[in-house]
Design an enzyme around this catalytic site. Sequence first.
Site, short mmCIF file in Angstrom:
data_model
loop_
_atom_site.label_atom_id
_atom_site.label_comp_id
_atom_site.label_asym_id
_atom_site.label_seq_id
_atom_site.Cartn_x
_atom_site.Cartn_y
_atom_site.Cartn_z
N ASP A 1 -0.13 3.72 2.96
CA ASP A 1 -0.90 3.17 2.20
C ASP A 1 -2.41 2.63 2.80
OD1 ASP A 1 -0.34 1.29 4.14
OD2 ASP A 1 0.27 -0.36 2.79
N ASP B 1 5.05 5.39 7.28
CA ASP B 1 4.20 4.44 8.00
C ASP B 1 5.00 3.11 7.72
OD1 ASP B 1 1.96 3.12 8.96
OD2 ASP B 1 1.17 2.47 7.07
N THR C 1 4.40 -0.05 7.91
CA THR C 1 3.80 -1.15 6.87
C THR C 1 3.32 -0.62 5.47
OG1 THR C 1 2.77 -2.08 8.78
CG2 THR C 1 1.85 -2.73 6.86
#
Length: 810
Positions: A544, A311, A313
């Site tokens: 996250d 991912d 970010t």
Amino acid sequence: MTTRGEQVRVTAHPQRDTGLTRAEVAERVEHGQTNELRERTSRSLGEIVRANVLTRFNAILGALFVLVMTTGSFADGLFGIVLVINSAIGIVQEYLAKRKLDRLALLNAPRTRVVREGQLSVIPTREVVLGDLIELRTGDQVPADGQLLSSVGLELDESNLTGEADPVHHAPGDEIRSGTTVVAGMGRFHASAVGPDAYVNRIAAEARRFTRTHSEIQASINKLLTYITWVIIVALPLQIWSQWRAVGGEGWRSVVIRSAAGLVGLVPEGLVLLTSIAFLLSAVQLTRKQVLVQQLPAVEGLARVDVVCLDKTGTLTVGDIAFEDVEALDGLSVEDLRDALGALADDPNPNGTLAAVAASLPAPGGWERTGTIPFTSERKWSAGCFGERGTWLLGAPEVLLPDGPGRARAAELAATGRRVVALACSDEHLTEPTLPSDLRPAGLVLLTEQVRDDAHETLRYFADQDVAIKVISGDNPQTVAAVARRVGLDPGAPVDARTLADDPESLREVARATTVFGRVTPEQKRALVHALQADGHVVAMTGDGVNDALALKDADIGVAMGNGAQATKAVAELVLLDGRFAHLPTALHEGRRVIGNVERVANLFVAKNAMSLVAIVATALMATAFPFLPRHLTLVSSVTIGIPAFFLALGPNRRHYLPGFLGRILRFAVPAGAVAGLAVIASYLIAGSHYGVPKDQFLAQCALTTGPVSPACWEPGTGATITLLVVFFAILSVLSRPFRLWKALLLGAMVTLAVLAIAVPFARDFFTFNAPARLVWESLAVGLVGAVLVELIHRVAGHHRADGGDAGHL
């Protein structure tokens, strides 16, 4: 005192908005009405002791030890002491590792916001009590069951309970359950069911079983132990019968001692111990590198990974975005847009974008919020209503902007690597998460993301290891591609996930050919993981955010960032506590070390088992005594297997993962052990024909329990032991490749111990060795023939491709 069973009938009276008092909390704790989780991150001390002591192989060895002790031959019961030491080492190592892991897990345990005596505080989830006033925010897991008192756009992911992936909006008065996850908004409720009466423990247990990490090592070891158990069942009566025929005239004690020697060799008493220690110490080692291992086999699993899904970010980028600027559309002034942005960012439960804006733009005066539509990854927009100033919406340009210059400009800016969100306005007051009919474009908000300084090096490492990278993000595909270029990836043609078909086969084709995906929904992230797995890949997923939780749960290895959402960390096998993606290569090294080293030591143990089986069968066929006493095999096992295996299991090993763990072991260890068994029998027969005492005098001079034994009686067994040492040192040498200084020193030390056991008078008498020079040379010659055959087996079995490549590590 109220029992747990009565708790479900206890109804908390309506609490004040100030929550429980300290006295009320203490009363509930005293009655056991807490949210204490029964699931533990590790075994209790009692379970550790039982697991290391009460095993089927310990039971076999323990029974043999007792039988040998009844014969009065205490030296031949030395294997029992080794057994106790092995179990003690396993208990101490696991307990020390348990303490470290438990302390770390405690520091990173789930936490919950509660209101007590009017004060909002954050406490461990296990300390929530019945009747607590709980506040939920985006990313939280619902820790208990209860009725919602207030809701500001609260949406829950209830897929754990219902299987339905779409978020569910909840209003005051709705019942909510533990085990669900907040994906948008905020709310408060009273806990009406906690602990075992709430859903959280059952859901956590089910989720843990569902995501149990597959361990090829553990599965192979368990299968191997099953094989060995059946071998022992067959060999036990055969060994006793053959030794009764061969040495029954010496009395039952001799039969017991000779039988025990063969059976002890069939038991891989240290294999499970060393496998467990390797996993545990790897987990402890990783905690020092800020990697929390929530399932021990995940260390091994990461070494099998050949695709890593990232991912963007929080993984490639720091995760903290910064407000850069705003561009006006349709003639609006930048100052008005800044005021609107500042008002939107003045939110009690902001998402990452609003938090970044709030850090740069203060809340303007005169803007009174009258309504909020929180952001969700499904809609990709949020809104705030401000009375006469209208409703302002912030979200993805392709959602809020019509086709035209505004969207084209957004794409142009996104291609530079910026994060671009659209600002739009409306005169409608929104009460439902539906776009207004009079939506008007207002501006483009530019945000920048800081690329992690270690991302480029980490991705280059994975490329060198033939691990494919897939960047799967909810952001604009062009923005994601720009970030990918900044970290050294070739993004190719990025794919907008909204164009993807639901057909699994077509999704597999796209996943196979594409590196960068943008605008991916949580369900699509999970679907892409499934597509890669269906294509035969072992997939690791990092993330996250709450939108990563489903994909992390279904990936072979889920890796969560320590600063990520609680729900994400709860389903991950590994947690990077400081959020640094650069720790993954370290975890990969650990996994490879575990797989390579456990394979090495497993070969040693299985070779010993095969040797013993061949010797048992051969002595039964030839009606001769078993070549060894238990003390002989204790010596051989210690210097060629036990001690070296301990160091080899913990040494460095950077070999690439190769499937077929059990097959490789059996292809090498079984024939190598068979060669050792045949060499032993040959050496024993040769020594028996030239050394020792005549057969007609054997009973009188060599009975183990009838008084002093002539040293000449020891010579055939001494020759067999020397041969076995040579062959097993050859096996150890093969499995230790490539050689490094520490391995050479280890092998040299073990050879020295073996020589001292045969040459030093005290040790020679203890082990009943007698070695005339000619016998030594003959036994060495037979052993060297066996060593040459071991080398040939090694080459034929292809172990030159499986040896650990730990070059450069000492």
